[in-house]
Design a protein around this motif. Structure first.
Motif, PDB file in Angstrom:
ATOM      1  N   UNK A 155     -35.392  50.647  34.268  1.00 19.23           N
ATOM      2  CA  UNK A 155     -34.182  51.012  33.532  1.00 19.23           C
ATOM      3  C   UNK A 155     -33.266  49.826  33.257  1.00 19.23           C
ATOM      4  N   UNK A 156     -33.416  48.750  34.023  1.00 15.71           N
ATOM      5  CA  UNK A 156     -32.528  47.588  33.808  1.00 15.71           C
ATOM      6  C   UNK A 156     -33.380  46.395  33.350  1.00 15.71           C
ATOM      7  N   UNK A 157     -33.861  45.597  34.273  1.00 15.34           N
ATOM      8  CA  UNK A 157     -34.699  44.442  33.930  1.00 15.34           C
ATOM      9  C   UNK A 157     -36.168  44.775  34.145  1.00 15.34           C
TER      10      UNK A 157
ATOM     11  N   UNK B 209     -25.929  44.253  23.791  1.00 17.96           N
ATOM     12  CA  UNK B 209     -26.749  45.414  24.155  1.00 17.96           C
ATOM     13  C   UNK B 209     -27.626  45.879  22.993  1.00 17.96           C
ATOM     14  N   UNK B 210     -27.174  45.690  21.768  1.00 16.78           N
ATOM     15  CA  UNK B 210     -27.953  46.121  20.608  1.00 16.78           C
ATOM     16  C   UNK B 210     -29.271  45.364  20.490  1.00 16.78           C
TER      17      UNK B 210
ATOM     18  N   UNK C  99     -21.405  37.217  36.946  1.00 16.45           N
ATOM     19  CA  UNK C  99     -22.682  36.672  37.413  1.00 16.45           C
ATOM     20  C   UNK C  99     -23.281  35.770  36.348  1.00 16.45           C
ATOM     21  N   UNK C 100     -23.109  36.142  35.088  1.00 17.10           N
ATOM     22  CA  UNK C 100     -23.468  35.289  33.955  1.00 17.10           C
ATOM     23  C   UNK C 100     -22.241  35.185  33.061  1.00 17.10           C
ATOM     24  N   UNK C 101     -22.156  34.143  32.227  1.00 16.38           N
ATOM     25  CA  UNK C 101     -20.971  33.970  31.385  1.00 16.38           C
ATOM     26  C   UNK C 101     -20.722  35.168  30.482  1.00 16.38           C
TER      27      UNK C 101
ATOM     28  N   UNK D 299     -24.595  47.764  33.911  1.00 15.52           N
ATOM     29  CA  UNK D 299     -24.810  46.742  34.924  1.00 15.52           C
ATOM     30  C   UNK D 299     -24.924  45.331  34.355  1.00 15.52           C
ATOM     31  N   UNK D 300     -25.667  45.169  33.254  1.00 12.16           N
ATOM     32  CA  UNK D 300     -25.914  43.825  32.726  1.00 12.16           C
ATOM     33  C   UNK D 300     -24.718  43.266  31.963  1.00 12.16           C
TER      34      UNK D 300
END
Length: 287
Positions: free
Chosen positions: A257-259, A215-216, A207-209, A196-197
């Protein structure tokens, strides 16, 4: 008392040594330098991060009000000193009465932030900015400037861009007063957060650049709690967050799980007991 002073001196010298290990990732600085002119456009590429203020500002306010007795109608955070690492939430906290210092290693971002706040008379005397790193600010203060001067540190969407989280945690502890609060919002390290991110938010929906996240560098709430615990913090609450591309709004969720948003308190004396106050505040718990 001698032991306490000895232990404190060790912590300060550790932070000074650690400051030679920068929290700053030079590739991240280059990326954000290119994006500096776009940061304050609330309808632009960082609109989702601006919208997060609807959650994170009340999260900071309500948790601070649970540990500080003073009540200032209209300016609930009056009298509190807040360090905003990355300049994500300084102006809204200043409007709540806090004295805010915003820091960022990207000088262009600081100049734009200063220009932005100069147009708001409510912020001129409450919000100031410096182009420096957290470890530079912390390293000023074996004396008085860097050490134990803030009631709260806010690092919103920052830790996933840093090179050294151990240095970050140690320096946060150094600049906070005993009983001071640390607020972090960041992204969990899960398969869902990658999907998702990064895949959806960056590559598909923009949604963001593109390239904003690695992810690491994401960190789970459990890992972050262990790191903070080893640097003199006790985590008080962790709350999951979710962004809706359709509404452009954030909401609290049961899962992390996300933010997620985290509130931790520096161990030691200095926190005021607010249990006698009847005012209710939103409580958050581990998910």
């Amino acid at each position: 008392m001698v032991f306490i002073k000895y232990k404190l001196s060790i912590r300060i010298s550790d932070c000074t040594r650690s400051a030679s290990q920068s929290t700053v990732d030079s590739s991240e600085v280059r990326r954000f330098r290119l994006l500096a002119s776009k940061w304050w456009d609330e309808e632009g590429e960082f609109a989702a991060l601006h919208a997060m203020n609807d959650l994170r500002v009340p999260f900071v306010r309500d948790n601070l009000l649970t540990v500080h007795r003073a009540r200032h109608p209209g300016k609930p955070l009056a009298g509190l000193r807040v360090l905003d690492v990355g300049c994500g939430g300084g102006p809204p906290l200043g409007r709540l009465g806090a004295n805010v210092l915003g820091i960022d290693p990207v000088e262009e971002s600081i100049r734009i932030a200063q220009l932005h706040s100069s147009h708001d008379p409510d912020l001129r005397d409450r919000v100031s900015y410096r182009a420096c790193t957290l470890e530079e600010l912390s390293g000023e203060g074996e004396g008085e400037r860097g050490a134990a001067q803030f009631d709260a540190v806010v690092a919103s969407e920052v830790v996933e861009h840093l090179a050294d989280l151990e240095t970050f945690a140690l320096c946060c502890s150094h600049v906070l007063k005993p009983g001071g609060s640390l607020f972090i919002t960041t992204i969990n390290k899960t398969k869902l957060s990658y999907a998702l991110a990064i895949v959806v938010a960056e590559q598909l929906l923009r949604i963001v650049p593109r390239g904003t996240h690695d992810w690491e560098k994401f960190i789970s709430p459990e890992e972050l709690e262990r790191l903070l615990g080893s640097n003199g913090f006790t985590v008080q609450s962790v709350q999951g967050m979710m962004y809706s591309p359709l509404s452009g709004a954030w909401s609290w969720t049961d899962g992390t799980a996300i933010n997620y948003a985290l509130h931790a308190v520096k161990e030691g004396h200095g926190v005021e007991d607010s249990s006698s106050y009847p005012e209710e505040h939103t409580e958050t718990t581990h998910s």
